[in-house]
Design a protein around this motif. Sequence first.
Motif, mmCIF file in Angstrom:
data_model
loop_
_atom_site.group_PDB
_atom_site.id
_atom_site.type_symbol
_atom_site.label_atom_id
_atom_site.label_comp_id
_atom_site.label_asym_id
_atom_site.label_seq_id
_atom_site.Cartn_x
_atom_site.Cartn_y
_atom_site.Cartn_z
ATOM 1 N N LEU A 12 0.838 -1.217 0.000
ATOM 2 C CA LEU A 12 0.000 0.000 0.000
ATOM 3 C C LEU A 12 0.867 1.260 0.000
ATOM 4 C CD1 LEU A 12 -2.857 -0.887 2.536
ATOM 5 C CD2 LEU A 12 -3.106 -0.566 0.084
ATOM 6 N N ASP A 51 -9.535 8.927 10.974
ATOM 7 C CA ASP A 51 -8.872 8.141 9.931
ATOM 8 C C ASP A 51 -9.393 6.709 10.094
ATOM 9 O OD1 ASP A 51 -7.226 6.798 8.195
ATOM 10 O OD2 ASP A 51 -5.343 7.258 9.241
ATOM 11 N N LEU A 59 -2.082 7.844 6.527
ATOM 12 C CA LEU A 59 -2.951 8.991 6.204
ATOM 13 C C LEU A 59 -3.117 9.905 7.425
ATOM 14 C CD1 LEU A 59 -5.581 7.208 3.892
ATOM 15 C CD2 LEU A 59 -3.418 8.301 3.267
ATOM 16 N N ASP A 98 -10.214 -1.330 16.935
ATOM 17 C CA ASP A 98 -11.648 -1.587 17.058
ATOM 18 C C ASP A 98 -12.283 -1.743 15.682
ATOM 19 O OD1 ASP A 98 -14.054 -1.872 18.421
ATOM 20 O OD2 ASP A 98 -13.594 -0.208 19.778
ATOM 21 N N ILE A 100 -14.976 -0.404 13.289
ATOM 22 C CA ILE A 100 -15.713 0.863 13.133
ATOM 23 C C ILE A 100 -17.220 0.615 13.151
ATOM 24 C CG2 ILE A 100 -16.153 2.791 11.526
ATOM 25 C CD1 ILE A 100 -13.049 2.020 10.725
ATOM 26 N N GLU A 118 -9.910 5.110 3.555
ATOM 27 C CA GLU A 118 -9.467 4.384 2.351
ATOM 28 C C GLU A 118 -9.744 2.908 2.557
ATOM 29 O OE1 GLU A 118 -8.466 2.245 0.086
ATOM 30 O OE2 GLU A 118 -6.302 2.523 -0.084
HETATM 31 C C1 LIG Z 1 -6.902 -0.439 2.148
HETATM 32 S S1 LIG Z 1 -6.369 -0.459 3.834
HETATM 33 C C2 LIG Z 1 -5.866 1.233 4.016
HETATM 34 C C3 LIG Z 1 -4.880 1.452 5.130
HETATM 35 C C4 LIG Z 1 -4.367 2.887 5.272
HETATM 36 N N1 LIG Z 1 -5.458 3.814 5.579
HETATM 37 C C5 LIG Z 1 -3.652 3.338 4.027
HETATM 38 O O1 LIG Z 1 -4.233 4.147 3.283
HETATM 39 O O2 LIG Z 1 -2.545 2.856 3.777
HETATM 40 C C6 LIG Z 1 -7.898 -0.551 4.720
HETATM 41 C C7 LIG Z 1 -7.740 -0.825 6.197
HETATM 42 O O3 LIG Z 1 -9.056 -0.803 6.791
HETATM 43 C C8 LIG Z 1 -9.079 -1.790 7.833
HETATM 44 N N2 LIG Z 1 -10.497 -2.131 8.106
HETATM 45 C C9 LIG Z 1 -11.324 -2.818 7.277
HETATM 46 N N3 LIG Z 1 -12.547 -2.926 7.848
HETATM 47 C C10 LIG Z 1 -12.481 -2.289 9.055
HETATM 48 C C11 LIG Z 1 -13.418 -2.049 10.091
HETATM 49 N N4 LIG Z 1 -14.678 -2.511 10.025
HETATM 50 N N5 LIG Z 1 -13.011 -1.347 11.185
HETATM 51 C C12 LIG Z 1 -11.730 -0.882 11.268
HETATM 52 N N6 LIG Z 1 -10.803 -1.071 10.302
HETATM 53 C C13 LIG Z 1 -11.164 -1.764 9.211
HETATM 54 C C14 LIG Z 1 -8.250 -2.932 7.257
HETATM 55 O O4 LIG Z 1 -7.777 -3.791 8.288
HETATM 56 C C15 LIG Z 1 -7.140 -2.183 6.535
HETATM 57 O O5 LIG Z 1 -6.000 -1.998 7.349
#
Ligand SMILES: C[S@@+](CC[C@H](N)C(=O)[O-])C[C@H]1O[C@@H](n2cnc3c(N)ncnc32)[C@H](O)[C@@H]1O
Length: 311
Positions: A12, A51, A59, A98, A100, A118
């Motif tokens: 990423l 975030d 981010l 947690d 979300i 994201e």
């Molecule tokens: C595509 S990654 C983006 C990570 C970071 N924001 C970046 O841009 O490099 C999406 C992230 O969302 C997390 N995620 C997915 N569903 C989630 C949820 N319900 N609650 C919290 N985090 C979640 C995943 O574990 C993952 O680390």
Amino acid sequence: MKFKVNSYHFKLLRDYERLSAFKEAIDDYAKRMNDDGSNALDDSDKKIAFDLGCGSGVLSYFAQTYMDRIIAIELNNSAYQLAKENLKGFDRIQVYNDDILSFDFSKLNEKADLIICEMLDTALIDEEEVPVLNRAKEYLKEDGEIIPKGIINSAEPIFMNNHFIQYEDDEYSPVYIALGKSVVYSKFDFLDEIDPNFSAVIDLEVFGKKDLQEIGLEEKLLGERYEKFDFKENFNIREDKLKINGIKLTSFTKLNENIICGPTPMMNPEMLIPIEEIEVRSGDTIRIRLEYVMGGGVETINTEILDIIHD
Ligand SMILES: C[S@@+](CC[C@H](N)C(=O)[O-])C[C@H]1O[C@@H](n2cnc3c(N)ncnc32)[C@H](O)[C@@H]1O
């Protein structure tokens, strides 16, 4: 700054286009919020950002220059540990491990000025952007903003070698040939309440004879890449018979009013979806129903050919 990452978050971070699109949108937000046009927010104007799905924390790191408080939430424990470590020098950032979808936002006693999220995936099918934003938006101030602002999805008819769902990312390079025009079939603004159950009837126009000549279909099909899969057997150009057995979805991320980003290796790579194989003529229109659940995963995708309309 050096970031500790696992292999997924390394990929990423290596996706320069993805990161620069988000960085530009965050910088642009700060500029617009600041009356004098410089890159720092006014002290009297305390700003809070969420975030969501912070991953390695990159981010939050981009946004911390401009915000007074950042709430970073990550479901995956190993990613959360990385974010904690990476962001430990920044007192204004609080990192939570947690989900979300069940996180108690009311305990923060503040609504967000900005949500950064994201959790994008082609057509928003395989990640939870929509359910997560539908929930978190309740805790966004009335004049608050979301990065990204929305998404635009398009589809086109194809012939593909494998009859299963594939992504065109940096690791896999599926063999397919585009046989029609790309049409925009949906647009979403993330500030709106979005029904995750998506259904649309889409008219896909197969290339006319002139288009086929222009793309050099016949010569292309003789190429080694296509010969290997006997593509030529499926196209009788002289008798004007073409086979279609899939659709390709492409998503464009609207970071804000001015920045639109197409697929990048780790953000919305084009998705190839098999459909019932049909024989068409150049210039035909294929009417198709496409359904899926946004955030429900690729297994929720359903397609049905409703009609083939001759030119
Ligand atoms: C595509 S990654 C983006 C990570 C970071 N924001 C970046 O841009 O490099 C999406 C992230 O969302 C997390 N995620 C997915 N569903 C989630 C949820 N319900 N609650 C919290 N985090 C979640 C995943 O574990 C993952 O680390």
